[in-house]
Design a protein around this motif. Structure first.
Motif, PDB file in Angstrom:
ATOM      1  N   SER A 245      -8.543   4.149 -16.418  1.00 19.90           N
ATOM      2  CA  SER A 245      -8.950   2.807 -17.100  1.00 19.90           C
ATOM      3  C   SER A 245      -8.103   2.065 -17.747  1.00 19.90           C
ATOM      4  N   ALA A 246      -6.764   2.680 -18.269  1.00 22.19           N
ATOM      5  CA  ALA A 246      -5.796   1.981 -18.909  1.00 22.19           C
ATOM      6  C   ALA A 246      -4.914   1.140 -17.422  1.00 22.19           C
ATOM      7  N   ILE A 247      -4.983   1.777 -16.365  1.00 16.90           N
ATOM      8  CA  ILE A 247      -4.237   0.974 -15.272  1.00 16.90           C
ATOM      9  C   ILE A 247      -5.097  -0.101 -14.825  1.00 16.90           C
ATOM     10  N   LEU A 248      -6.574   0.187 -14.813  1.00 16.94           N
ATOM     11  CA  LEU A 248      -7.717  -1.043 -14.624  1.00 16.94           C
ATOM     12  C   LEU A 248      -7.375  -2.063 -15.689  1.00 16.94           C
TER      13      LEU A 248
ATOM     14  N   LEU B 105       5.170  10.037 -13.286  1.00 16.57           N
ATOM     15  CA  LEU B 105       5.664   8.646 -13.115  1.00 16.57           C
ATOM     16  C   LEU B 105       4.288   7.869 -13.655  1.00 16.57           C
ATOM     17  N   VAL B 106       3.347   8.106 -13.457  1.00 19.61           N
ATOM     18  CA  VAL B 106       2.097   7.204 -13.721  1.00 19.61           C
ATOM     19  C   VAL B 106       1.925   7.253 -15.217  1.00 19.61           C
TER      20      VAL B 106
ATOM     21  N   VAL C 156      -9.119   5.284  -6.369  1.00 25.43           N
ATOM     22  CA  VAL C 156      -8.177   5.018  -7.389  1.00 25.43           C
ATOM     23  C   VAL C 156      -7.992   6.424  -8.241  1.00 25.43           C
ATOM     24  N   THR C 157      -7.038   7.396  -7.997  1.00 21.72           N
ATOM     25  CA  THR C 157      -6.829   8.400  -9.195  1.00 21.72           C
ATOM     26  C   THR C 157      -5.380   8.252  -9.344  1.00 21.72           C
TER      27      THR C 157
ATOM     28  N   ARG D  64       5.467  -0.915 -13.880  1.00 23.04           N
ATOM     29  CA  ARG D  64       4.070  -1.216 -14.046  1.00 23.04           C
ATOM     30  C   ARG D  64       3.725  -2.039 -13.048  1.00 23.04           C
ATOM     31  N   SER D  65       4.206  -2.939 -12.752  1.00 23.25           N
ATOM     32  CA  SER D  65       3.808  -3.914 -11.679  1.00 23.25           C
ATOM     33  C   SER D  65       3.553  -3.305 -10.377  1.00 23.25           C
TER      34      SER D  65
END
Length: 199
Positions: A54-57, A45-46, A30-31, A11-12
């Protein structure tokens, strides 16, 4: 025997790649596909960790704030002297290091495009609340209660302004110049004496 996967580490890494993409190309860069490509893996993987951009941000904000809290705790442990602790905090808050500059480039690009990303507003509110809390804590005992909120606002605006200038004019707003500005600001508000040494 099943292979051990470091989920927190993964995640990091996803968040770190996202920050790098933001810093260089803004939100358009950012895609999920591009994050996966940068990590050398498939989209799953992502999406295993983050189903949407949005979840990543959102997690980017959470992880950065957690990193900031640890870094500030380390800074504060370095001295018991309140003015020096405030100076060290301001030196940390300004983009005086390469990693801090990259982080601020990403933050400013996200700010410029926040209308197209609903989660960005919550991210900025979290950043601002954290910064203001830290400033208040570092100013307690150095300014009277009546002036505290004004000085918090003043330092918050100054740090933001210098950050934007450092991103826009990297060569002109060197780390040394940023630290000199911060010291002069502390002199101006009466926290430091004019003849105090610069870092």
């Amino acid at each position: 025997m099943p292979r051990h996967v470091d989920h927190d580490g993964r995640r990091s890494r996803i968040v770190k790649v996202t920050m790098g993409l933001l810093a260089t190309g803004g939100l358009r860069a950012v895609t999920i596909r591009e994050v996966a490509r940068q990590l050398g893996g498939s989209v799953t993987l992502v999406t295993h960790y983050y189903p949407t951009r949005s979840a990543i941000l959102d997690d980017l904000a959470s992880q950065l704030i957690e990193i900031w809290r640890q870094e500030v705790a380390d800074i504060d442990a370095g001295t018991d002297e309140p003015i020096e602790r405030l100076r060290q905090y301001l030196a940390w808050a300004l983009p005086t290091r390469a990693e801090a500059l990259r982080r601020e480039q990403a933050r400013i690009r996200l700010l410029a495009e926040r209308e197209s990303e609903p989660s960005a507003t919550a991210t900025f509110q979290a950043f601002d609340a954290t910064m203001r809390w830290d400033l208040r804590r570092h100013l307690e005992g150095l300014v009277d209660d009546e002036s505290l909120e004004f000085v918090v606002d003043l330092l918050r605006v100054a740090v933001t302004g210098v950050t934007v200038l450092a991103v826009e004019h990297e060569g002109r707003w060197t780390p040394k110049k940023q630290l000199q500005f911060a010291d002069q600001l502390l002199v101006t508000v009466g926290i430091m004496e004019p003849d105090s040494p610069s870092p």
